[in-house]
Write a protein that holds these residues in place. Structure first.
Motif, PDB file in Angstrom:
ATOM      1  N   UNK A 219       0.833  -1.197   0.000  1.00 24.44           N
ATOM      2  CA  UNK A 219       0.000   0.000   0.000  1.00 24.44           C
ATOM      3  C   UNK A 219       0.871   1.252   0.000  1.00 24.44           C
ATOM      4  N   UNK A 220       0.560   2.184  -0.907  1.00 30.67           N
ATOM      5  CA  UNK A 220       1.236   3.478  -0.980  1.00 30.67           C
ATOM      6  C   UNK A 220       0.154   4.552  -0.928  1.00 30.67           C
ATOM      7  N   UNK A 221      -0.059   5.176   0.216  1.00 36.99           N
ATOM      8  CA  UNK A 221      -1.177   6.122   0.349  1.00 36.99           C
ATOM      9  C   UNK A 221      -1.162   7.251  -0.684  1.00 36.99           C
ATOM     10  N   UNK A 222       0.025   7.738  -1.037  1.00 37.51           N
ATOM     11  CA  UNK A 222       0.085   8.849  -1.989  1.00 37.51           C
ATOM     12  C   UNK A 222      -0.377   8.440  -3.386  1.00 37.51           C
ATOM     13  N   UNK A 223      -0.223   7.171  -3.723  1.00 32.91           N
ATOM     14  CA  UNK A 223      -0.652   6.653  -5.033  1.00 32.91           C
ATOM     15  C   UNK A 223      -1.388   5.326  -4.800  1.00 32.91           C
ATOM     16  N   UNK A 224      -2.647   5.432  -4.386  1.00 30.97           N
ATOM     17  CA  UNK A 224      -3.369   4.255  -3.884  1.00 30.97           C
ATOM     18  C   UNK A 224      -3.667   3.180  -4.915  1.00 30.97           C
ATOM     19  N   UNK A 225      -3.511   3.492  -6.200  1.00 24.55           N
ATOM     20  CA  UNK A 225      -3.770   2.465  -7.217  1.00 24.55           C
ATOM     21  C   UNK A 225      -2.571   1.556  -7.479  1.00 24.55           C
ATOM     22  N   UNK A 226      -1.429   1.870  -6.883  1.00 26.44           N
ATOM     23  CA  UNK A 226      -0.236   1.074  -7.173  1.00 26.44           C
ATOM     24  C   UNK A 226      -0.425  -0.394  -6.793  1.00 26.44           C
ATOM     25  N   UNK A 227      -1.085  -0.639  -5.653  1.00 30.49           N
ATOM     26  CA  UNK A 227      -1.187  -2.041  -5.256  1.00 30.49           C
ATOM     27  C   UNK A 227      -2.294  -2.786  -6.003  1.00 30.49           C
TER      28      UNK A 227
ATOM     29  N   UNK B 153       0.213  -5.959   1.434  1.00 31.44           N
ATOM     30  CA  UNK B 153       0.692  -5.470   2.726  1.00 31.44           C
ATOM     31  C   UNK B 153       0.164  -4.061   2.940  1.00 31.44           C
ATOM     32  N   UNK B 154      -0.571  -3.863   4.011  1.00 30.24           N
ATOM     33  CA  UNK B 154      -1.022  -2.518   4.363  1.00 30.24           C
ATOM     34  C   UNK B 154       0.134  -1.742   4.989  1.00 30.24           C
ATOM     35  N   UNK B 155      -0.059  -0.447   5.102  1.00 35.54           N
ATOM     36  CA  UNK B 155       0.920   0.377   5.817  1.00 35.54           C
ATOM     37  C   UNK B 155       1.126  -0.160   7.227  1.00 35.54           C
ATOM     38  N   UNK B 156       0.018  -0.568   7.852  1.00 38.21           N
ATOM     39  CA  UNK B 156       0.104  -1.098   9.216  1.00 38.21           C
ATOM     40  C   UNK B 156       0.900  -2.394   9.262  1.00 38.21           C
TER      41      UNK B 156
ATOM     42  N   UNK C 277       7.808  13.370 -16.298  1.00 38.10           N
ATOM     43  CA  UNK C 277       8.024  13.805 -14.920  1.00 38.10           C
ATOM     44  C   UNK C 277       7.112  13.039 -13.953  1.00 38.10           C
ATOM     45  N   UNK C 278       5.959  12.608 -14.478  1.00 38.91           N
ATOM     46  CA  UNK C 278       5.032  11.847 -13.635  1.00 38.91           C
ATOM     47  C   UNK C 278       5.714  10.616 -13.029  1.00 38.91           C
ATOM     48  N   UNK C 279       6.581   9.979 -13.788  1.00 43.16           N
ATOM     49  CA  UNK C 279       7.309   8.798 -13.280  1.00 43.16           C
ATOM     50  C   UNK C 279       8.077   9.153 -12.010  1.00 43.16           C
ATOM     51  N   UNK C 280       8.753  10.259 -12.031  1.00 46.20           N
ATOM     52  CA  UNK C 280       9.578  10.649 -10.884  1.00 46.20           C
ATOM     53  C   UNK C 280       8.724  11.229  -9.755  1.00 46.20           C
ATOM     54  N   UNK C 281       7.565  11.783 -10.114  1.00 46.26           N
ATOM     55  CA  UNK C 281       6.624  12.208  -9.065  1.00 46.26           C
ATOM     56  C   UNK C 281       6.149  10.985  -8.266  1.00 46.26           C
ATOM     57  N   UNK C 282       5.852   9.908  -8.977  1.00 49.55           N
ATOM     58  CA  UNK C 282       5.405   8.684  -8.301  1.00 49.55           C
ATOM     59  C   UNK C 282       6.529   8.112  -7.438  1.00 49.55           C
ATOM     60  N   UNK C 283       7.731   8.073  -7.985  1.00 46.57           N
ATOM     61  CA  UNK C 283       8.880   7.567  -7.212  1.00 46.57           C
ATOM     62  C   UNK C 283       9.064   8.391  -5.950  1.00 46.57           C
ATOM     63  N   UNK C 284       8.972   9.707  -6.078  1.00 47.10           N
ATOM     64  CA  UNK C 284       9.128  10.577  -4.912  1.00 47.10           C
ATOM     65  C   UNK C 284       8.009  10.333  -3.903  1.00 47.10           C
ATOM     66  N   UNK C 285       6.774  10.152  -4.395  1.00 45.70           N
ATOM     67  CA  UNK C 285       5.656   9.889  -3.494  1.00 45.70           C
ATOM     68  C   UNK C 285       5.815   8.584  -2.742  1.00 45.70           C
TER      69      UNK C 285
ATOM     70  N   UNK D  85       8.452   9.133  -0.081  1.00 46.99           N
ATOM     71  CA  UNK D  85       7.931   9.941   1.029  1.00 46.99           C
ATOM     72  C   UNK D  85       7.118   9.076   1.985  1.00 46.99           C
ATOM     73  N   UNK D  86       6.261   8.217   1.421  1.00 42.95           N
ATOM     74  CA  UNK D  86       5.450   7.335   2.266  1.00 42.95           C
ATOM     75  C   UNK D  86       6.298   6.291   2.976  1.00 42.95           C
ATOM     76  N   UNK D  87       7.251   5.717   2.260  1.00 42.10           N
ATOM     77  CA  UNK D  87       8.068   4.665   2.861  1.00 42.10           C
ATOM     78  C   UNK D  87       9.022   5.206   3.922  1.00 42.10           C
ATOM     79  N   UNK D  88       9.412   6.464   3.782  1.00 51.78           N
ATOM     80  CA  UNK D  88      10.339   7.043   4.776  1.00 51.78           C
ATOM     81  C   UNK D  88       9.680   7.110   6.148  1.00 51.78           C
TER      82      UNK D  88
END
Length: 531
Positions: free
Chosen positions: A222-230, A240-243, A294-302, A305-308
């Motif tokens: 789960x990646x809250x910033x980009x919820x469709x990834x999973x 795997x949830x964030x929890x 640039x969208x690719x790198x926006x997703x990577x950054x998001x 940010x969530x994983x940090x």
């Protein structure tokens, strides 16, 4: 020829140890401590062993929980027989643990050293005690593991005993990074299974779980910033949830184990586009990720940010291996972008890796990359980069010569999915091979064994990992000179048999040591201590 040699080795081993009697001249602690001495006494340990804490960090829940875990392991049998065969006097009734620092931050290079003393009570003491002293709670945990391995249940007296006392052990690891890679993309592993693996890692004093969460086959996190990834997961139940991720990280910390997350980019990322198709250069070019947007790198950054928020460990793995850039050249908008930026696909690969590194560094991480990035554009890599060797030998020597730090995972020896690699080749593989300069040796952080999961799931993962991972664990913890001298068939193999049986007793499905193919069941009846 290799199979014949291994068969001959196995036959000779069986003949040497067919009696299943332990060689009393050996020390059955795994991994072997740095310095130790022992005696000839046998001490009894009270099933009601109590904990006494001291030092600034003695009140830590990490120590209290660790003591409770190990007490259950040590007295698994004797607690049942204690009421039947109660003894009034035991030699060891107290375990005293002194932790000098109250800082429980877990990072690369944390002090894991400890002192362990076990001796018979003297005439002035009513209650005998064992003593562990460490600078950090994590050193104390390593001391607890060693203490637990000294304790053995005697089936005749129905009591826990410590043989060859008194013990004096002064121990510390040889390398700071002692890892196991776990791949949850090729096959999903339930959270409970991951926790079992983490628990078993602590028994061998491994201290980094490299969580290869995502790959081209599935995106289970789960990646809250980009919820469709999973949506890229195999099914909605294999996620795997964030929890879940928080739970795994915290569970590992309580055992002194860091969790290093990996997103393998720009290759190995097809699953990303299931939720966000714009990440694919085109429907027919699904990896590498689209370098032109640039969208690719926006997703990577998001994602970062969530994983940090979840992963406090200072190292973050960015992959970068096995990148086939051919379809970038055959995708019109990417090809135009390459022309506009005067880049070849090789240049674009470098651009992608370096830009991802910058994002990771901006989040406070040190980037780790597989060795292809070093092999392809070493002179342009960020100097903070940690090079992760896997393709073959000599890479760490080249990396440290250029000032980079390195992690050793030579696939010829430390890829656990290579089932035909015998224990002794795992054991003898040396991270510092070809590196003689002391200052350069210090740039080798350590190594990790890799449990790639194309052909391993919950049904076989533990017996694929163990006991061969333990062979690497001793190489990474113990003194090189001590474990490299003599005939390892006599000095290491009986001890590895013993450790494998210890894992089995603790509920870890470790396979026989001397199988031709790892994770196979025994070929016939016999003792755990000789298979």
């Amino acid at each position: 020829m290799k199979s014949y040699i291994l068969l001959l080795f196995t036959i000779c081993t069986f003949q040497l140890y067919s009696s299943a009697e332990l060689d009393d001249s050996l020390t059955y602690v795994w991994p072997l401590p740095a310095k130790f001495s022992s005696g000839n006494n046998t001490l009894s340990v009270d099933p009601e062993l109590s904990l006494v804490l001291g030092g600034k960090g003695g009140d830590s829940s990490i120590i209290k929980d660790g003591f409770d875990r190990y007490k259950k392991i040590i007295f698994k049998h004797s607690s049942k027989s204690y009421s039947v065969n109660k003894r009034l006097v035991f030699d060891i009734g107290i375990l005293k643990i002194a932790v000098l620092s109250d800082n429980d931050e877990l990072q690369l290079g944390v002090d894991e050293s400890y002192l362990l003393l076990v001796e018979k009570r003297n005439g002035q003491s009513i209650i005998g005690e064992a003593y562990i002293e460490a600078n950090t709670v994590y050193g104390a945990l390593r001391g607890l593991e060693t203490f637990s391995q000294l304790c053995a249940f005697d089936y005749e007296t129905k009591a826990v005993q410590i043989y060859k006392a008194p013990w004096y052990i002064l121990d510390k690891p040889r390398f700071a990074f002692r890892g196991l890679l776990l791949d949850t993309s090729r096959h999903y592993l339930p959270v409970g299974v991951i926790k079992q693996i983490i628990e078993s890692m602590s028994y061998a004093k491994l201290n980094v779980l490299h969580w290869h969460i995502i790959d081209e086959e599935s995106f289970p996190l789960e990646v809250p910033s980009y919820p469709n990834l999973w949506k890229g997961s195999y099914t909605k139940w294999e996620r795997y949830t964030v929890e879940d991720a928080y739970e795994i990280v915290n569970f590992a910390k309580m055992r002194g184990i860091n969790v290093m997350a990996e997103i393998d980019i720009p290759g190995h990322a097809e699953s990303w586009g299931t939720g966000y198709p714009d990440l694919w250069p085109s429907p027919s070019c699904r990896e590498p990720l689209d370098v032109a947007k640039n969208f690719t790198f926006d997703v990577i950054s998001g994602i970062m940010t969530d994983l940090r928020k979840i992963f406090p460990f200072g190292l973050f793995h960015l992959g970068g291996d096995e990148v086939n850039t051919d379809c970038w050249n055959s995708t019109s908008h990417v090809k135009q972008w390459l022309l506009d930026h005067n880049m070849t696909t090789r240049d674009a690969y470098q651009y992608f890796v370096l830009r991802a590194q910058e994002i990771a560094i901006s989040k406070g991480w040190t980037p780790v990359n597989w060795e292809e990035t070093f092999n392809t554009f070493a002179s342009n890599l960020n100097p903070r980069t940690i090079v992760h060797n896997w393709l073959g030998g000599g890479v760490c020597a080249k990396a440290v010569a250029k000032g980079f730090r390195c992690i050793f995972s030579n696939q010829g020896f430390w890829y656990l999915d290579h089932l035909d690699v015998p224990w002794y080749e795992v054991y003898k593989a040396e991270p510092l091979e070809g590196i003689n300069d002391t200052s350069m040796q210090e740039l080798v952080l350590g190594g990790e064994v890799c449990m790639w999961a194309e052909r391993a799931d919950t049904s076989v993962v533990q017996q694929t990992i163990w006991p061969r991972a333990a062979a690497a664990a001793e190489r990474l913890w113990s003194n090189r000179e001590t474990i490299s001298s003599g005939n390892i068939t006599l000095t290491a193999l009986p001890r590895l048999h013993y450790f494998r049986c210890l894992l089995n007793r603790r509920g870890v499905q470790a396979a026989p040591v001397t199988n031709y193919y790892a994770r196979q069941p025994p070929s016939g009846p016999g003792s755990c201590y000789e298979q």
